[in-house]
Write a protein that holds these residues in place. Structure first.
Motif, PDB file in Angstrom:
ATOM      1  N   TYR A   1      25.726  -6.652  -8.735  1.00 56.24           N
ATOM      2  CA  TYR A   1      26.108  -7.948  -9.301  1.00 56.24           C
ATOM      3  C   TYR A   1      27.581  -7.937  -9.711  1.00 56.24           C
ATOM      4  O   TYR A   1      28.323  -8.887  -9.434  1.00 56.24           O
ATOM      5  CB  TYR A   1      25.224  -8.266 -10.503  1.00 56.24           C
ATOM      6  CG  TYR A   1      25.168  -9.740 -10.833  1.00 56.24           C
ATOM      7  CD1 TYR A   1      24.307 -10.593 -10.154  1.00 56.24           C
ATOM      8  CD2 TYR A   1      25.984 -10.278 -11.820  1.00 56.24           C
ATOM      9  CE1 TYR A   1      24.253 -11.944 -10.449  1.00 56.24           C
ATOM     10  CE2 TYR A   1      25.943 -11.632 -12.122  1.00 56.24           C
ATOM     11  CZ  TYR A   1      25.068 -12.467 -11.436  1.00 56.24           C
ATOM     12  OH  TYR A   1      25.039 -13.808 -11.727  1.00 56.24           O
ATOM     13  N   LEU A   2      28.016  -6.857 -10.349  1.00 57.34           N
ATOM     14  CA  LEU A   2      29.426  -6.721 -10.696  1.00 57.34           C
ATOM     15  C   LEU A   2      30.292  -6.752  -9.438  1.00 57.34           C
ATOM     16  O   LEU A   2      31.348  -7.396  -9.409  1.00 57.34           O
ATOM     17  CB  LEU A   2      29.662  -5.411 -11.452  1.00 57.34           C
ATOM     18  CG  LEU A   2      29.122  -5.305 -12.878  1.00 57.34           C
ATOM     19  CD1 LEU A   2      29.221  -3.855 -13.366  1.00 57.34           C
ATOM     20  CD2 LEU A   2      29.885  -6.224 -13.829  1.00 57.34           C
ATOM     21  N   HIS A   3      29.839  -6.064  -8.405  1.00 57.41           N
ATOM     22  CA  HIS A   3      30.623  -5.978  -7.166  1.00 57.41           C
ATOM     23  C   HIS A   3      30.820  -7.356  -6.540  1.00 57.41           C
ATOM     24  O   HIS A   3      31.938  -7.708  -6.131  1.00 57.41           O
ATOM     25  CB  HIS A   3      29.927  -5.043  -6.175  1.00 57.41           C
ATOM     26  CG  HIS A   3      30.647  -4.930  -4.865  1.00 57.41           C
ATOM     27  ND1 HIS A   3      31.716  -4.075  -4.673  1.00 57.41           N
ATOM     28  CD2 HIS A   3      30.470  -5.578  -3.674  1.00 57.41           C
ATOM     29  CE1 HIS A   3      32.165  -4.197  -3.440  1.00 57.41           C
ATOM     30  NE2 HIS A   3      31.421  -5.100  -2.806  1.00 57.41           N
TER      31      HIS A   3
ATOM     32  N   ALA B   1      33.829  -1.477 -12.185  1.00 54.36           N
ATOM     33  CA  ALA B   1      32.842  -1.137 -11.158  1.00 54.36           C
ATOM     34  C   ALA B   1      31.487  -0.787 -11.756  1.00 54.36           C
ATOM     35  O   ALA B   1      30.507  -0.669 -11.028  1.00 54.36           O
ATOM     36  CB  ALA B   1      33.345   0.035 -10.317  1.00 54.36           C
ATOM     37  N   SER B   2      31.398  -0.627 -13.070  1.00 49.06           N
ATOM     38  CA  SER B   2      30.145  -0.261 -13.723  1.00 49.06           C
ATOM     39  C   SER B   2      30.044  -1.000 -15.052  1.00 49.06           C
ATOM     40  O   SER B   2      31.031  -1.530 -15.571  1.00 49.06           O
ATOM     41  CB  SER B   2      30.083   1.251 -13.958  1.00 49.06           C
ATOM     42  OG  SER B   2      31.066   1.634 -14.923  1.00 49.06           O
ATOM     43  N   MET B   3      28.847  -0.997 -15.627  1.00 54.18           N
ATOM     44  CA  MET B   3      28.658  -1.654 -16.912  1.00 54.18           C
ATOM     45  C   MET B   3      29.466  -0.961 -18.010  1.00 54.18           C
ATOM     46  O   MET B   3      29.982  -1.623 -18.919  1.00 54.18           O
ATOM     47  CB  MET B   3      27.179  -1.662 -17.282  1.00 54.18           C
ATOM     48  CG  MET B   3      26.374  -2.713 -16.547  1.00 54.18           C
ATOM     49  SD  MET B   3      26.837  -4.413 -16.992  1.00 54.18           S
ATOM     50  CE  MET B   3      26.047  -4.578 -18.602  1.00 54.18           C
ATOM     51  N   ALA B   4      29.608   0.364 -17.912  1.00 47.02           N
ATOM     52  CA  ALA B   4      30.395   1.086 -18.924  1.00 47.02           C
ATOM     53  C   ALA B   4      31.858   0.646 -18.862  1.00 47.02           C
ATOM     54  O   ALA B   4      32.486   0.387 -19.905  1.00 47.02           O
ATOM     55  CB  ALA B   4      30.272   2.589 -18.704  1.00 47.02           C
ATOM     56  N   GLU B   5      32.411   0.563 -17.652  1.00 48.66           N
ATOM     57  CA  GLU B   5      33.788   0.103 -17.506  1.00 48.66           C
ATOM     58  C   GLU B   5      33.929  -1.351 -17.958  1.00 48.66           C
ATOM     59  O   GLU B   5      34.918  -1.723 -18.602  1.00 48.66           O
ATOM     60  CB  GLU B   5      34.233   0.220 -16.043  1.00 48.66           C
ATOM     61  CG  GLU B   5      34.466   1.635 -15.565  1.00 48.66           C
ATOM     62  CD  GLU B   5      34.964   1.672 -14.127  1.00 48.66           C
ATOM     63  OE1 GLU B   5      35.233   0.576 -13.566  1.00 48.66           O
ATOM     64  OE2 GLU B   5      35.092   2.767 -13.570  1.00 48.66           O
TER      65      GLU B   5
END
Length: 454
Positions: free
Chosen positions: A265-267, A285-289
């Motif tokens: 979804y982020l992508h 690129a990730s939920m943490a980022e």
């Protein structure tokens, strides 16, 4: 490659905009020398934008016959440079994100109204642009419907990846509109401002107070204090409200995606961000980022001030719009309470949503959320996909979607073919395929769909 920490970026994101779109608008404006020339040029551009209905329309696109040569050349170069997806785009991930959006259906719309849009108005400067344009206090539904007119084409099947889709075409329109807003507020190309040459290149004219463009031009902008309008920081932050805040909201409702689905979804939204002109270094690129970047951008934005603070007025206008669609007086504060729940205390305070709510409504909200979460936790031990919380959120999202976005008297400003696709998709959302029949019947009653409840 994901988002870089802000301190690692060479120059401040508040002073970076979008060279491709800004130079395009500058070339268009510079092609007209008369005092009324810029406004004539903008009219020509708007006429040409109306021709960008699907992604296929962008292939080998040419301006209409009779378009001034300089304007035609600028727009054609813009389409060639801006319509290609980045080489890092993953069609498989984008397709999965489209499926997830459709599966969430009415939940997605509820989160748009009660999470993404409220968080979008937290940055004082971003709220200041909207306040300057009068877009939310005076034209709340216009702003919300414009946002939906971009989200649906992007997330419909093939929106970014197929000729039949319309996501790229719609985003390129929005990108050029952003550049026009910057140019009119600054009265010049943003590149001139950053270079220290702020001489307006748009000839002075008498303002008549008519239309968005006149308003933007008349008000001007304090660049030293606020940076560039619609800058990279604000664009990146807005992108985060559409993917990270949406995914965070699902966690808040107890119906999160799997980690690999969150990354898909982020992508997909990062690919959309590329087409919109957002720098790759500002895409997580990730939920943490995403969490880290969202916190950094929000804290950085909150250090800037805009007086008088436009955010409470904007937040109040959004909440009032939703409250007007709720028939029972005792439940009209539900949007405020759901926004508080999804966005937290700091955002609620920024938007002036921390005022007292009637005790009956407050208790009803707590009971609704508490009971649904407790039932979900218990039943999911035996039926993993069960979710009453999903049902309640879908019911809320249905009222807002049908009443405010899909009104037959005020259809979304989309090509007729695409609008028909959106209407078909929304009607298909009326029943949740993941829910038992009795849950769908209860949801129909909550949403006011009497024909479904029978």
């Amino acid at each position: 490659m994901g988002a870089a920490p802000l301190q690692a970026l060479a120059t401040s994101p508040e002073l970076r905009a979008d060279p491709l779109a800004d130079d395009t608008v500058a070339r268009v404006i510079d092609a007209c020398d008369s005092p009324s020339g810029p406004w004539t040029a903008i009219g020509i551009v708007n006429r040409e934008l109306a021709r960008w209905q699907t992604n296929a329309d962008l292939v080998d696109w040419r301006a209409s016959p009779g378009t001034p040569a300089a304007i035609a050349a600028a727009l054609e170069a813009y389409v060639r440079a801006g319509s290609a997806l980045p080489d890092w785009a993953d069609v498989g991930k984008i397709g999965r994100a489209e499926e997830l959006f459709m599966e969430m259906s009415m939940v997605s719309c509820a989160l748009l109204f009660c999470a993404s849009l409220p968080e979008c108005y937290v940055l004082p400067d971003l709220a200041g642009v909207l306040h300057t344009a009068g877009q939310l206090e005076q034209h709340t539904d216009y702003r919300v419907r414009s946002t939906a007119a971009m989200i649906f084409p992007v997330m419909m099947r093939g929106g970014l990846t197929t000729p039949e889709g319309a996501g790229v075409a719609q985003v390129l329109k929005v990108r050029l509109i952003h550049a026009t807003i910057r140019h009119l507020i600054l009265r010049t190309n943003p590149a001139r401002v950053v270079a220290g040459n702020e001489r307006p290149v748009i000839a002075a004219r008498r303002m008549h107070g008519q239309g968005l463009y006149d308003t933007l031009y008349a008000n001007g902008w304090d660049t030293a204090r606020h940076g560039l309008p619609c800058n990279q920081q604000e664009l990146a932050y807005t992108l985060l409200t559409f993917h990270y805040v949406f995914l965070r909201g699902l966690h808040g409702l107890g119906i999160p995606f799997r980690p690999e689905d969150e990354e898909a979804y982020l992508h997909a939204w990062n690919v959309m961000g590329h087409v919109l002109g957002i720098e790759r270094a500002l895409m997580p690129a990730s939920m943490a980022e995403a969490k880290q970047l969202f916190h950094e951008l929000q804290q950085r934005g909150r250090t800037q001030s805009w007086l008088p603070d436009p955010r409470p007025g904007l937040g109040g206008a959004l909440m009032n719009m939703m409250a007007n669609e709720i028939p029972l007086p005792s439940f009209k504060a539900f949007p405020v309470l759901l926004t508080r729940h999804l966005c937290g205390g700091a955002t609620s305070k920024d938007l002036g949503l921390n005022r007292c709510v009637g005790l009956p409504t407050w208790v009803a909200f707590l009971v609704t959320m508490g009971v649904t979460r407790a039932v979900d936790w218990t039943v999911r031990r035996f039926v993993p996909q069960f979710s009453l919380c999903r049902m309640v959120t879908r019911a809320v999202g249905y009222r807002f979607t049908v009443r405010m976005l899909m009104s037959e008297t005020r259809p979304l400003k989309l090509p007729s073919t695409l609008l028909n696709q959106v209407n078909t998709a929304v009607h298909s959302w009326e029943r949740d395929p993941k829910a038992p029949r009795w849950v769908n019947r209860l949801e129909a009653k909550l949403a006011g769909r009497r024909q479904e409840a029978a």
